[in-house]
Scaffold this motif. Sequence first.
Motif, short mmCIF file in Angstrom:
data_model
loop_
_atom_site.label_atom_id
_atom_site.label_comp_id
_atom_site.label_asym_id
_atom_site.label_seq_id
_atom_site.Cartn_x
_atom_site.Cartn_y
_atom_site.Cartn_z
N PRO A 66 0.96 -1.25 0.04
CA PRO A 66 -0.03 0.06 -0.08
C PRO A 66 0.77 1.25 -0.03
O PRO A 66 1.85 1.32 0.46
CB PRO A 66 -0.67 -0.24 1.36
N GLY A 67 0.35 2.02 -0.76
CA GLY A 67 1.09 3.58 -0.73
C GLY A 67 2.30 3.54 -1.74
O GLY A 67 2.75 4.82 -1.93
N VAL A 68 2.57 2.51 -2.36
CA VAL A 68 3.93 2.73 -3.61
C VAL A 68 3.18 1.76 -4.75
O VAL A 68 2.33 0.97 -4.68
CB VAL A 68 5.02 2.03 -2.87
N HIS A 69 4.00 2.07 -5.77
CA HIS A 69 3.72 1.51 -7.05
C HIS A 69 4.63 0.23 -7.07
O HIS A 69 5.82 0.50 -7.00
CB HIS A 69 3.85 2.33 -8.20
N THR A 70 4.17 -1.02 -7.34
CA THR A 70 4.93 -2.06 -7.53
C THR A 70 4.60 -2.80 -8.90
O THR A 70 3.36 -2.78 -9.27
CB THR A 70 4.82 -3.13 -6.55
N GLY A 71 5.51 -3.51 -9.51
CA GLY A 71 5.23 -4.25 -10.54
C GLY A 71 6.45 -4.82 -11.42
O GLY A 71 7.73 -4.38 -11.01
N TRP A 72 6.41 -5.45 -12.29
CA TRP A 72 7.57 -5.92 -13.03
C TRP A 72 7.24 -5.50 -14.69
O TRP A 72 6.19 -5.32 -15.00
CB TRP A 72 7.73 -7.58 -12.96
#
Length: 307
Positions: A245-251
């Motif tokens: 939560p609160g950040v952008h994550t991904g690949w």
Amino acid sequence: MRAIVVSQWGGPEVLTETELDRPEPGMGEILVRVHAAGVNPVDWKTRASGAFIPWGPVPQVGWDVSGTVEAVGPGVTLFQPGDEVFGMPRFPYQAGAYAEYVAAPARHFARKPAGVDHVAAAALPLAALTAWQALVDTAGLRAGQRVLVHAAAGGVGHLAVQIAKALGAYVIGTASAAKHGLLRELGADEVIDYRSTAFEEAVSDVDVVIDAIGGEYGERSLKVLKPGGHLVTLPGPDGVPADAPGVHTGWTVVEPDYRGLLEIAALVEAGALRPVIDTVLPLSDAAKAHELGERGRTTGKIVLTVG
């Protein structure tokens, strides 16, 4: 033409030199006479198991190409025979860069940067496009932001350090102590020895993390991100934290990118980006190149010369 093919899935020894028909450029394609081909981790990962990509009737590895346009197909106006080009054609589909000729869409290439040879140009496309797309297209990096690059002396990492610096970021890299001097030469503002220091205890308030390692590094990297920050994982989805939560994550997976290649070439020509070449081998030594790469001790890139 001479080409390296995969006789069966397995170790480096399955790479075999053979003769194949020279490809012909189709509509919108160019035929490139290959002078040099870069070697990347995805090359040996696909060779080992056949995973990740759709294969052609004869399995060929490699995507990084630098060479000369030999012929152009119908409708091509971007290049003419004799032009020097570099690119990462067709990824993630089979391109067959470990060969004397490659035919692929014209806009999967750009003009080779002036002032560098084909070996240096062949070291750039896949790794530099990966770094560019992760930093610029995915994370939206802006001048003045703080960037943490894991495996900063690796093929993607050492280019990500330079690209982030050229875009005005404050750059932090993780690497073994022996590679700190090189990273500072390349523009890193801060370098952390991952063997002796837990990076999450030494770094904070980071806007962008480029994770070229995966695994536990994703979860650990969440601890250093600012609210609204970006964690971009490169090896695959397994290293992406499930709940952040609160950040952008991904690949992200790299894509052929004419405009990105132009940006990379401009940085090279401006003296802001240079590939570090670890080893140069002839095409016939492709198996040896894979052996070296799989040891995981390479600084920068391995390149095969062709012709």
